[in-house]
Design an enzyme around this catalytic site. Sequence first.
Site, short mmCIF file in Angstrom:
data_model
loop_
_atom_site.label_atom_id
_atom_site.label_comp_id
_atom_site.label_asym_id
_atom_site.label_seq_id
_atom_site.Cartn_x
_atom_site.Cartn_y
_atom_site.Cartn_z
NE ARG B 113 -20.29 9.48 12.28
CZ ARG B 113 -19.59 9.71 13.39
NH1 ARG B 113 -20.58 10.02 14.07
NH2 ARG B 113 -18.86 8.56 13.41
CE LYS B 135 -22.69 11.92 -10.78
NZ LYS B 135 -22.36 11.72 -12.10
CD GLU B 177 -22.11 19.45 -18.74
OE1 GLU B 177 -22.89 18.92 -19.70
OE2 GLU B 177 -20.72 19.42 -18.73
CE LYS B 213 -26.96 16.56 -13.27
NZ LYS B 213 -25.69 16.53 -13.72
CD GLU B 223 -23.61 8.14 -12.82
OE1 GLU B 223 -22.11 8.99 -11.51
OE2 GLU B 223 -23.07 9.23 -13.94
NE ARG B 227 -26.59 11.65 -11.68
CZ ARG B 227 -26.81 12.30 -10.83
NH1 ARG B 227 -27.48 11.91 -9.90
NH2 ARG B 227 -26.63 13.54 -10.67
CG ASN B 231 -20.83 10.43 -17.18
OD1 ASN B 231 -20.72 11.39 -16.86
ND2 ASN B 231 -21.11 9.68 -16.37
CG HIS B 234 -18.96 14.57 -19.54
ND1 HIS B 234 -19.40 15.82 -20.40
CD2 HIS B 234 -18.47 15.06 -18.43
CE1 HIS B 234 -20.28 17.06 -19.98
NE2 HIS B 234 -19.84 16.57 -19.70
CG HIS B 238 -14.41 14.62 -16.92
ND1 HIS B 238 -15.07 14.14 -16.78
CD2 HIS B 238 -14.39 16.00 -16.55
CE1 HIS B 238 -15.58 14.17 -15.88
NE2 HIS B 238 -15.46 15.76 -16.32
CG HIS B 254 -16.51 21.33 -17.55
ND1 HIS B 254 -15.99 20.41 -17.59
CD2 HIS B 254 -17.99 21.32 -17.72
CE1 HIS B 254 -17.27 18.80 -17.25
NE2 HIS B 254 -17.87 19.88 -17.42
#
Lengths: 356, 356
Positions: B113, B135, B177, B213, B223, B227, B231, B234, B238, B254
Amino acid sequence: MKQIDSISYPIYFNSIAEKLDKFIEDGKYSRFFILTDEHTALHCLPLITDKVNPDNYDLLEVSAGEESKTIDFCIGIWKMLIDFDADRNSLLINLGGGVVTDLGGFAASTYKRGIDFIHIPTTLLSQVDASIGGKTGIDIDNLKNIIGTFTQPKAVFIEHAFLETLPARQIKSGTAEMLKHGLIADADYWHALKNSNLEKPEAELVYQSAVIKNKVVTEDPSERGQRKILNFGHTIGHALESYSLDHDKNPLTHGEAIAAGMICEAWLSHQKCDLPAADLDEIVSTLLAIYGKYQVKEASFVELRNIMKKDKKNQGGKINCSLLTKIGDCRIDNICTDDELCDSLRYYAQLEYARV
Amino acid sequence: MKQIDSISYPIYFNSIAEKLDKFIEDGKYSRFFILTDEHTALHCLPLITDKVNPDNYDLLEVSAGEESKTIDFCIGIWKMLIDFDADRNSLLINLGGGVVTDLGGFAASTYKRGIDFIHIPTTLLSQVDASIGGKTGIDIDNLKNIIGTFTQPKAVFIEHAFLETLPARQIKSGTAEMLKHGLIADADYWHALKNSNLEKPEAELVYQSAVIKNKVVTEDPSERGQRKILNFGHTIGHALESYSLDHDKNPLTHGEAIAAGMICEAWLSHQKCDLPAADLDEIVSTLLAIYGKYQVKEASFVELRNIMKKDKKNQGGKINCSLLTKIGDCRIDNICTDDELCDSLRYYAQLEYARV
C-alpha cells in the site's frame, strides 16, 4: 436509520432503498458499474437494481472466494472497464464480501489513475471490517493484501438484511473481527457480544463494531501508528490462514484463522504485556467454544514463521505484533522473537478442547 | 545548483554528488532499491553507487523500452521486492527514462500500500516531463498509462550530465515536450528554444522547461482542470504513437508522435480556437523541420480514431482536446468531432515537406 461519518465519506446503515439512487444522481456520474461475485449476483443484486435506472449501469462479475483476489482478476476488471469505455467520471459499486470490496477498490483506485467507488458489503466480515478504512488490496503468492492502496470509498452502505442470506460459517467468520474489536478497544462491548446470540448478530452490535473500527482508522488513516491495534491476532492468524489455504482441502475461514491467532497472541500478551491470566483464560475459553481448534503441528512452524516474516507490519526483518494489556486495551509494536512465536503456537497446540 | 519546490517534494538540479546520500540518510530508510534498465545500469548507475553505502541497497532491472511498461514487469518488480523482504520503510530509486519512472512509481505506490520512491530521470523526456507531477502508470493493450496512480515522489534529481549519454533521436524526443511547454504557456520560451541548438539543449532551457511543467501540475495535482493543457498534441499524438508501435518496424518515438500530434492539433486550434494563421504556419514549419513527416494514410483513420476514443481525458464518449488560442496560451475541454479529427489528419497528410 443510522449513519457514521468516516474520514471523508458516510457509512449508511439500512439505507439503500432510501439513499442509493440519490447518491448516484448527486454524484453526476457518466455511468456506473456493479462488481459482484456469483453469490451476490444472485442474492443481493436485485436489491440494488430494483432501485436504479437500468440504462445507466453494466455488470462485472468475478468468481467467489479468496482465489479471485489476484492480479489476474484485477486485470480482468480493468479490461472490462476498458471494453465498456468507462471514463474517469464513472463509479464502481463493489457489491460483495471482502474479496470484492478489496479487489474492486484496488481496481477502481488505479483505473485511469483513480475513479470513484463505493462499497456495499454483503458479508458480516466485510460489514464490520474490510469495507471501512480505505484499504484496498490483492494477494500475490498467497501473501494477503501485499499489493494495494489507501484510497477511501465515496460511501459505504451496510444492510442488515444481507446477513440473512449467509451460511452460519460465514457469520462466524465475521464475529471473530467483532470480538477482536471488543478485545482491543472496548471491554463492555466484548462482554455484551460474547453473551449475545452470535449466530444472528443484532443490528445494534454490528453497528457498534463498525463504530469501533471507524474510530480507529479515522485517527490513523495510513497506518502509521495506532491503527495497528486492528492487527491483534492477525500476525499469526494470517499465517495460519495462508498455510491452511495451501495445505487443507477445506481451508480455515478468515475468522477461524484469526480466532486461533488471537489465542496465540493473547498468550504472547500474557507473557510480554502483562495481560492478566484471568483475561487470557476468558479469551481462550470463549474463542475455543465458538471456533473449535485447528490442528497445528510442530512440523509446520518453519513455514508459518516464513509467512509471518512477510507481514507488512514488520520492520527491519523483525516480526511485530499488536498485543493486549487487558481486555479492551491493546499496545502496538511488540517485537516477537522466533522462539516466542513458536512457543505461542505450542501453547495453542496443547490446549484441551472439548467439543460442546 | 538550482532547486524547485514542487507539490510536496524538492526537484534538485545537478545535485546528486552533494545531496543524494544525505537525502537517503535523513529518510532513515531500512534499505533502498535501485530500479534500472540495461542502459541506465551501464551508463548512469555508477554515478549513484559511487555516492552511497553498498551494503544498503539491492538492484532491480527491467528491459529498456516501452514494452517493459506492462503489468507483467510490474509484477516482476513486486516479486523482487517481496523476495528481498522489502518492508514499508524501504525506498525505491527509479533511475531511468519515463518507462522506469512511471513503472517504478506505480510499483512503489502499490507495494504494501505504498513505499517511498524518488526519481532520477536519465532521458531529456523524463527530465522535463515524466518525472515531474506525480503521475505513475503502466500500459494495457497498448493503451498508454491506462492504469496508474497519482502519487508524488519524495524527491527528483535532474542531472544534466546524463544527457551526454543519449542518442540524438532520444534528445529530439525530449525537445518535443519542451517545445510544447513553450506553445501552451510561454511564447518567449518557445522562441528562445526553437532558436537554440536543440541537439544539445542547454541546462538553463531544461531547467525552465521543468519550471513550466511544475507550475502547471502544482496548481492542479490530480488533473481536474487546467493541468489538461499539458495534453496539447497528445490526443492525436498518443494515437499515432500506439498505431506506430503496432504497425511499424521502426516505430515513432514519443516526441516524434507528439510533434505530429501538435501539428494536427494546431490545425484544430486554428479551426476552433482562433489560433492565428501565422502562428499555425510557424508551428508547422518549426516542427516539420525538426521531426520530419510521418506517413499517415486515410486507411488508418478508423483505427486511430478508435484509439483516441480510449483517451483518459474523454467524457461521455466524446473526444476532448486541449487547443491553442495563440502561441503561449492553451484552452482545455474542446470537444472534437470525428470529422474534425479526420480533417486534421488529412491536413497533416497533405503537408509538403522538403527534407533540409
